[in-house]
Design a protein around this motif. Sequence first.
Motif, PDB file in Angstrom:
ATOM      1  N   LYS A  92       1.305  16.329  -2.249  1.00  0.00           N
ATOM      2  CA  LYS A  92       2.664  15.816  -2.366  1.00  0.00           C
ATOM      3  C   LYS A  92       2.701  14.592  -3.288  1.00  0.00           C
ATOM      4  O   LYS A  92       1.708  13.878  -3.434  1.00  0.00           O
ATOM      5  N   SER A  93       3.875  14.356  -3.870  1.00  0.00           N
ATOM      6  CA  SER A  93       4.025  13.197  -4.748  1.00  0.00           C
ATOM      7  C   SER A  93       4.881  12.107  -4.109  1.00  0.00           C
ATOM      8  O   SER A  93       5.240  11.142  -4.764  1.00  0.00           O
ATOM      9  N   GLU A  94       5.197  12.271  -2.828  1.00  0.00           N
ATOM     10  CA  GLU A  94       6.001  11.282  -2.115  1.00  0.00           C
ATOM     11  C   GLU A  94       5.094  10.462  -1.205  1.00  0.00           C
ATOM     12  O   GLU A  94       4.404  11.001  -0.347  1.00  0.00           O
ATOM     13  N   PHE A  95       5.091   9.150  -1.421  1.00  0.00           N
ATOM     14  CA  PHE A  95       4.266   8.241  -0.642  1.00  0.00           C
ATOM     15  C   PHE A  95       5.152   7.247   0.090  1.00  0.00           C
ATOM     16  O   PHE A  95       6.193   6.844  -0.417  1.00  0.00           O
ATOM     17  N   GLU A  96       4.718   6.853   1.264  1.00  0.00           N
ATOM     18  CA  GLU A  96       5.408   5.804   2.005  1.00  0.00           C
ATOM     19  C   GLU A  96       4.854   4.468   1.533  1.00  0.00           C
ATOM     20  O   GLU A  96       3.636   4.249   1.530  1.00  0.00           O
ATOM     21  N   ASP A 133      -4.423   5.675   2.941  1.00  0.00           N
ATOM     22  CA  ASP A 133      -3.756   4.554   2.300  1.00  0.00           C
ATOM     23  C   ASP A 133      -4.458   4.214   0.998  1.00  0.00           C
ATOM     24  O   ASP A 133      -5.674   4.398   0.872  1.00  0.00           O
ATOM     25  N   SER A 134      -3.689   3.682   0.054  1.00  0.00           N
ATOM     26  CA  SER A 134      -4.239   3.279  -1.230  1.00  0.00           C
ATOM     27  C   SER A 134      -3.452   2.086  -1.756  1.00  0.00           C
ATOM     28  O   SER A 134      -2.242   1.992  -1.528  1.00  0.00           O
ATOM     29  N   ILE A 135      -4.120   1.195  -2.473  1.00  0.00           N
ATOM     30  CA  ILE A 135      -3.395   0.090  -3.103  1.00  0.00           C
ATOM     31  C   ILE A 135      -2.846   0.511  -4.458  1.00  0.00           C
ATOM     32  O   ILE A 135      -2.034  -0.182  -5.038  1.00  0.00           O
ATOM     33  N   ALA A 136      -3.298   1.651  -4.951  1.00  0.00           N
ATOM     34  CA  ALA A 136      -2.819   2.166  -6.237  1.00  0.00           C
ATOM     35  C   ALA A 136      -1.825   3.293  -5.985  1.00  0.00           C
ATOM     36  O   ALA A 136      -2.074   4.177  -5.167  1.00  0.00           O
ATOM     37  N   LYS A 137      -0.706   3.253  -6.687  1.00  0.00           N
ATOM     38  CA  LYS A 137       0.267   4.323  -6.557  1.00  0.00           C
ATOM     39  C   LYS A 137      -0.233   5.515  -7.361  1.00  0.00           C
ATOM     40  O   LYS A 137      -0.503   5.404  -8.548  1.00  0.00           O
ATOM     41  N   LYS A 138      -0.372   6.637  -6.692  1.00  0.00           N
ATOM     42  CA  LYS A 138      -0.909   7.836  -7.318  1.00  0.00           C
ATOM     43  C   LYS A 138       0.213   8.829  -7.582  1.00  0.00           C
ATOM     44  O   LYS A 138       1.285   8.742  -7.005  1.00  0.00           O
ATOM     45  N   TYR A 139      -0.053   9.784  -8.440  1.00  0.00           N
ATOM     46  CA  TYR A 139       0.931  10.809  -8.727  1.00  0.00           C
ATOM     47  C   TYR A 139       1.005  11.842  -7.611  1.00  0.00           C
ATOM     48  O   TYR A 139       2.064  12.320  -7.269  1.00  0.00           O
ATOM     49  N   ASN A 140      -0.164  12.189  -7.055  1.00  0.00           N
ATOM     50  CA  ASN A 140      -0.203  13.201  -6.007  1.00  0.00           C
ATOM     51  C   ASN A 140      -1.229  12.804  -4.950  1.00  0.00           C
ATOM     52  O   ASN A 140      -2.273  12.236  -5.258  1.00  0.00           O
ATOM     53  N   CYS A 141      -0.941  13.167  -3.714  1.00  0.00           N
ATOM     54  CA  CYS A 141      -1.859  12.936  -2.604  1.00  0.00           C
ATOM     55  C   CYS A 141      -3.086  13.834  -2.777  1.00  0.00           C
ATOM     56  O   CYS A 141      -2.954  15.031  -3.070  1.00  0.00           O
ATOM     57  N   ILE A 175       0.846  -1.189   0.000  1.00  0.00           N
ATOM     58  CA  ILE A 175       0.000   0.000   0.000  1.00  0.00           C
ATOM     59  C   ILE A 175       0.882   1.240   0.000  1.00  0.00           C
ATOM     60  O   ILE A 175       2.064   1.180   0.322  1.00  0.00           O
ATOM     61  N   TYR A 176       0.282   2.359  -0.359  1.00  0.00           N
ATOM     62  CA  TYR A 176       0.974   3.639  -0.439  1.00  0.00           C
ATOM     63  C   TYR A 176       0.247   4.614   0.483  1.00  0.00           C
ATOM     64  O   TYR A 176      -0.972   4.759   0.388  1.00  0.00           O
ATOM     65  N   SER A 177       1.000   5.283   1.361  1.00  0.00           N
ATOM     66  CA  SER A 177       0.402   6.150   2.379  1.00  0.00           C
ATOM     67  C   SER A 177       0.911   7.578   2.297  1.00  0.00           C
ATOM     68  O   SER A 177       2.080   7.822   2.016  1.00  0.00           O
ATOM     69  N   CYS A 178       0.009   8.512   2.577  1.00  0.00           N
ATOM     70  CA  CYS A 178       0.344   9.923   2.739  1.00  0.00           C
ATOM     71  C   CYS A 178      -0.803  10.565   3.514  1.00  0.00           C
ATOM     72  O   CYS A 178      -1.972  10.274   3.248  1.00  0.00           O
ATOM     73  N   CYS A 179      -0.483  11.399   4.470  1.00  0.00           N
ATOM     74  CA  CYS A 179      -1.489  12.153   5.242  1.00  0.00           C
ATOM     75  C   CYS A 179      -2.516  11.242   5.924  1.00  0.00           C
ATOM     76  O   CYS A 179      -3.676  11.617   6.085  1.00  0.00           O
ATOM     77  N   GLY A 180      -2.117  10.047   6.311  1.00  0.00           N
ATOM     78  CA  GLY A 180      -3.032   9.126   6.967  1.00  0.00           C
ATOM     79  C   GLY A 180      -3.993   8.416   6.038  1.00  0.00           C
ATOM     80  O   GLY A 180      -4.875   7.699   6.480  1.00  0.00           O
TER      81      GLY A 180
END
Length: 100
Positions: free
Chosen positions: A23-27, A10-18, A3-8
């Motif tokens: 932001k474009s940086e995901f954990e 989560d998503s199973i798809a990697k996105k370009y921006n939160c 999964i990809y996380s930002c700002c609390g």
Amino acid sequence: MKIYSCCGNDSIAKKYNCAVCGKSEFEEKEVSDDGTVYSFTKIHIAPAEFAHIAPYNVVLVDLDEANAKVTSRMEEDVAIGDKVTLDRIEEGAYIYKKAS
């Protein structure tokens, strides 16, 4: 499951921006693919490319270890609240089954 996380969120798809902060940086992190059926619908009359597997259930699974839901398919009957686990990925589709 990755999964990809930002700002609390989560998503199973990697996105370009939160969607929250832009932001474009995901954990990236690995979480269990287990979850609970949040919603479902049974497809009786499927599009031509899926007619051979109808009827089948399209299921929204609330993942246990993430603030995310995944759309999947189940071949067996299902009810809201059922515990499920990922069985396989088939042609890019997540196929879940009831947890033992």
